[in-house]
Motif scaffolding. Structure first.
Motif, PDB file in Angstrom:
ATOM      1  N   ILE A 227       0.833  -1.200   0.000  1.00 45.32           N
ATOM      2  CA  ILE A 227       0.000   0.000   0.000  1.00 45.32           C
ATOM      3  C   ILE A 227       0.870   1.253   0.000  1.00 45.32           C
ATOM      4  N   PHE A 228       1.837   1.297   0.905  1.00 51.43           N
ATOM      5  CA  PHE A 228       2.681   2.488   1.014  1.00 51.43           C
ATOM      6  C   PHE A 228       3.660   2.599  -0.152  1.00 51.43           C
ATOM      7  N   PHE A 229       4.115   1.466  -0.671  1.00 46.92           N
ATOM      8  CA  PHE A 229       5.024   1.499  -1.818  1.00 46.92           C
ATOM      9  C   PHE A 229       4.315   2.052  -3.048  1.00 46.92           C
ATOM     10  N   THR A 230       3.123   1.545  -3.346  1.00 42.47           N
ATOM     11  CA  THR A 230       2.386   2.028  -4.512  1.00 42.47           C
ATOM     12  C   THR A 230       1.957   3.477  -4.332  1.00 42.47           C
ATOM     13  N   ASN A 231       1.629   3.854  -3.095  1.00 37.26           N
ATOM     14  CA  ASN A 231       1.249   5.240  -2.825  1.00 37.26           C
ATOM     15  C   ASN A 231       2.416   6.187  -3.094  1.00 37.26           C
ATOM     16  N   ALA A 232       3.594   5.834  -2.594  1.00 39.02           N
ATOM     17  CA  ALA A 232       4.784   6.661  -2.821  1.00 39.02           C
ATOM     18  C   ALA A 232       5.188   6.652  -4.287  1.00 39.02           C
ATOM     19  N   LEU A 233       5.001   5.512  -4.958  1.00 37.32           N
ATOM     20  CA  LEU A 233       5.351   5.400  -6.375  1.00 37.32           C
ATOM     21  C   LEU A 233       4.440   6.282  -7.224  1.00 37.32           C
ATOM     22  N   CYS A 234       3.161   6.309  -6.893  1.00 35.77           N
ATOM     23  CA  CYS A 234       2.216   7.169  -7.609  1.00 35.77           C
ATOM     24  C   CYS A 234       2.572   8.639  -7.421  1.00 35.77           C
ATOM     25  N   ALA A 235       2.950   9.003  -6.189  1.00 34.96           N
ATOM     26  CA  ALA A 235       3.334  10.386  -5.921  1.00 34.96           C
ATOM     27  C   ALA A 235       4.584  10.768  -6.706  1.00 34.96           C
ATOM     28  N   LEU A 236       5.528   9.841  -6.798  1.00 28.71           N
ATOM     29  CA  LEU A 236       6.756  10.086  -7.559  1.00 28.71           C
ATOM     30  C   LEU A 236       6.440  10.210  -9.046  1.00 28.71           C
ATOM     31  N   ALA A 237       5.559   9.345  -9.540  1.00 28.67           N
ATOM     32  CA  ALA A 237       5.165   9.395 -10.947  1.00 28.67           C
ATOM     33  C   ALA A 237       4.469  10.713 -11.268  1.00 28.67           C
ATOM     34  N   LEU A 238       3.660  11.203 -10.327  1.00 28.98           N
ATOM     35  CA  LEU A 238       3.003  12.484 -10.513  1.00 28.98           C
ATOM     36  C   LEU A 238       4.025  13.598 -10.657  1.00 28.98           C
ATOM     37  N   ASN A 239       5.057  13.538  -9.852  1.00 28.21           N
ATOM     38  CA  ASN A 239       6.116  14.537  -9.906  1.00 28.21           C
ATOM     39  C   ASN A 239       6.743  14.607 -11.291  1.00 28.21           C
ATOM     40  N   PHE A 240       7.028  13.465 -11.870  1.00 30.05           N
ATOM     41  CA  PHE A 240       7.642  13.426 -13.189  1.00 30.05           C
ATOM     42  C   PHE A 240       6.641  13.784 -14.282  1.00 30.05           C
ATOM     43  N   SER A 241       5.370  13.448 -14.092  1.00 27.76           N
ATOM     44  CA  SER A 241       4.366  13.793 -15.100  1.00 27.76           C
ATOM     45  C   SER A 241       4.203  15.313 -15.184  1.00 27.76           C
ATOM     46  N   ILE A 242       4.323  15.987 -14.039  1.00 30.45           N
ATOM     47  CA  ILE A 242       4.247  17.443 -14.023  1.00 30.45           C
ATOM     48  C   ILE A 242       5.383  18.031 -14.847  1.00 30.45           C
ATOM     49  N   PHE A 243       6.563  17.458 -14.694  1.00 24.77           N
ATOM     50  CA  PHE A 243       7.721  17.932 -15.457  1.00 24.77           C
ATOM     51  C   PHE A 243       7.485  17.752 -16.955  1.00 24.77           C
ATOM     52  N   LEU A 244       6.909  16.605 -17.352  1.00 21.34           N
ATOM     53  CA  LEU A 244       6.628  16.356 -18.764  1.00 21.34           C
ATOM     54  C   LEU A 244       5.611  17.363 -19.299  1.00 21.34           C
ATOM     55  N   VAL A 245       4.608  17.674 -18.476  1.00 18.33           N
ATOM     56  CA  VAL A 245       3.555  18.588 -18.911  1.00 18.33           C
ATOM     57  C   VAL A 245       4.103  19.998 -19.103  1.00 18.33           C
ATOM     58  N   ILE A 246       4.846  20.512 -18.136  1.00 13.00           N
ATOM     59  CA  ILE A 246       5.329  21.887 -18.247  1.00 13.00           C
ATOM     60  C   ILE A 246       6.378  22.023 -19.341  1.00 13.00           C
ATOM     61  N   GLY A 247       6.976  20.905 -19.760  1.00 16.10           N
ATOM     62  CA  GLY A 247       7.958  20.955 -20.835  1.00 16.10           C
ATOM     63  C   GLY A 247       7.330  21.012 -22.212  1.00 16.10           C
ATOM     64  N   ARG A 248       6.008  20.707 -22.313  1.00 17.55           N
ATOM     65  CA  ARG A 248       5.373  20.621 -23.632  1.00 17.55           C
ATOM     66  C   ARG A 248       4.204  21.580 -23.804  1.00 17.55           C
ATOM     67  N   THR A 249       3.765  22.235 -22.748  1.00 16.53           N
ATOM     68  CA  THR A 249       2.607  23.117 -22.862  1.00 16.53           C
ATOM     69  C   THR A 249       2.899  24.478 -22.252  1.00 16.53           C
ATOM     70  N   GLY A 250       2.030  25.425 -22.529  1.00 20.92           N
ATOM     71  CA  GLY A 250       2.137  26.748 -21.943  1.00 20.92           C
ATOM     72  C   GLY A 250       1.404  26.821 -20.621  1.00 20.92           C
ATOM     73  N   ALA A 251       1.590  27.936 -19.940  1.00 16.81           N
ATOM     74  CA  ALA A 251       0.996  28.106 -18.616  1.00 16.81           C
ATOM     75  C   ALA A 251      -0.528  28.096 -18.677  1.00 16.81           C
ATOM     76  N   VAL A 252      -1.103  28.700 -19.732  1.00 15.38           N
ATOM     77  CA  VAL A 252      -2.559  28.759 -19.837  1.00 15.38           C
ATOM     78  C   VAL A 252      -3.153  27.360 -19.961  1.00 15.38           C
ATOM     79  N   THR A 253      -2.538  26.532 -20.807  1.00 16.15           N
ATOM     80  CA  THR A 253      -3.017  25.156 -20.997  1.00 16.15           C
ATOM     81  C   THR A 253      -2.976  24.386 -19.690  1.00 16.15           C
TER      82      THR A 253
END
Length: 370
Positions: A227-253
């Protein structure tokens, strides 16, 4: 013909929305006494920080995926430590709110983020009082008050925790702009985790030792590794997904995606957690606050565009825009289990263990750029 870059961009946005919503709901499920019953928000946040820091350490020192930046003691003491302190505080207070109020109401309270950021920016001298922005802040505040009045299960303790976490996060964002950008320090998501996660873990250790350690010794707290491993893994994945998003879109999007995610999350939370009841006043209040937030975002984007020289030719403006977006996505500083890409900022996810701050707010950017 399919536009592959565009499809990829929307795919990243979809992944961000799914992960951000999923981590928030997952954290609520883990912390809530009615479900998994692990009512120790500091412990959960420390698990996120420890896991993120460990992964970053292996990526930097063992696998050498990235090279660490030149971190002097002065920069660490004057930048990393204070940012990590307020970051840890925002996660602590934000996650604690899950024990007292619903996910839907928490998302509505998060509309206060631009208000908190504006106040902190004025206090830190990165922005000046403005009548138009002030009126927007009043509109947002009125909306949140109306939404709070319509909350059936209103809890003053949970509300205070959440609002305190919002102001701590706002101060962290302003400090990130002032301290890191002025020193010219750029951190990618891995180096952000590497430097800030361990420091945040240390800050969280003190309240954990005083508040939660005694509870863990006398209570039968269940610990499920997966439970805690998958929870922490999801949080880590979210962190990297944010980086991918801000690298490809503008602030308004990103802001539009954040608003969409909030509405989806509010609706989902009422289905997954039946005790979360939304009233008509909740919706009306949140809609009022959202109008103020949209107007605030419009003013800030307009300010950035106005800062460009009117004499620039179209190619020069395009080049400037690209450089501005590139510079914005370079600076990446953390966040955890509770706050997010919502109405008030481009991406402001407390649910992620770490989050980017360069695009979270345009406050003070024109001043810092001069």
């Amino acid at each position: 013909m399919i536009n592959k870059p565009l499809v990829l961009t929307y795919l990243y946005l979809l992944i961000y929305i799914i992960l951000s919503s999923g981590v928030i709901l997952y954290n609520k499920w883990v912390l809530s006494p009615k479900y998994f019953n692990f009512p120790l928000p500091i412990s959960l946040t420390m698990i996120h920080m420890g896991f993120s820091g460990l992964v970053a350490f292996f990526l930097v020192r063992v696998f050498k995926v990235v090279t660490p930046v030149k971190m002097t003691f002065e920069i660490y003491a004057t930048c990393v430590i204070p940012i990590s302190a307020f970051f840890a505080s925002s996660l602590w207070f934000g996650n604690t709110a899950y024990l007292h109020i619903s996910v839907a109401f928490i998302q509505m309270l998060k509309a206060l983020m631009p208000v908190a950021t504006f106040i902190m920016a004025i206090m830190c001298g990165t922005d000046k009082p403005r009548c138009d922005v002030f009126l927007n802040m009043v509109l947002v505040s009125v909306g949140v008050v109306v939404s709070s009045y319509g909350e059936i299960h209103f809890n003053i303790v949970g509300t205070v925790y959440q609002v305190t976490g919002i102001f701590a996060e706002a101060l962290r964002l302003v400090l990130t702009q002032v301290l890191l950008q002025k020193k010219g320090l750029t951190l990618n998501p891995i180096t952000s985790l590497y430097y800030i996660a361990p420091c945040s873990f240390v800050f969280l250790f003190v309240p954990w030792f005083l508040l939660e350690k005694p509870t863990m010794e006398v209570s039968q707290i269940q610990f499920n590794f997966w439970i805690f491993f998958t929870n922490a893994l999801c949080a880590l994945a979210l962190n990297f997904s944010i980086f991918l998003v801000i690298g490809r879109t503008g602030a308004v999007t990103i802001r539009v995606a954040g608003v969409l995610k909030d509405w989806i999350l509010i609706a989902l939370s009422t289905v997954i957690f039946p005790e979360s009841t939304i009233t008509g006043l909740n919706i009306i209040g949140y809609a009022i606050a959202l109008c103020g937030v949209v107007m605030y975002n419009y003013i800030k984007v307009k300010d950035v565009r106005a800062s460009q020289l009117p004499s620039d030719s179209l190619p020069e403006r395009i080049t400037k825009d690209w450089k501005f977006e590139k510079k914005s996505s370079d600076i990446f500083v953390p966040d955890s289990g509770d706050n997010d890409g919502r109405t008030g900022s481009a991406i402001d996810d407390e649910e992620a263990p770490l989050i980017p701050s360069a695009r979270l707010s345009y406050i003070g950017r024109t001043q810092l750029g001069k």
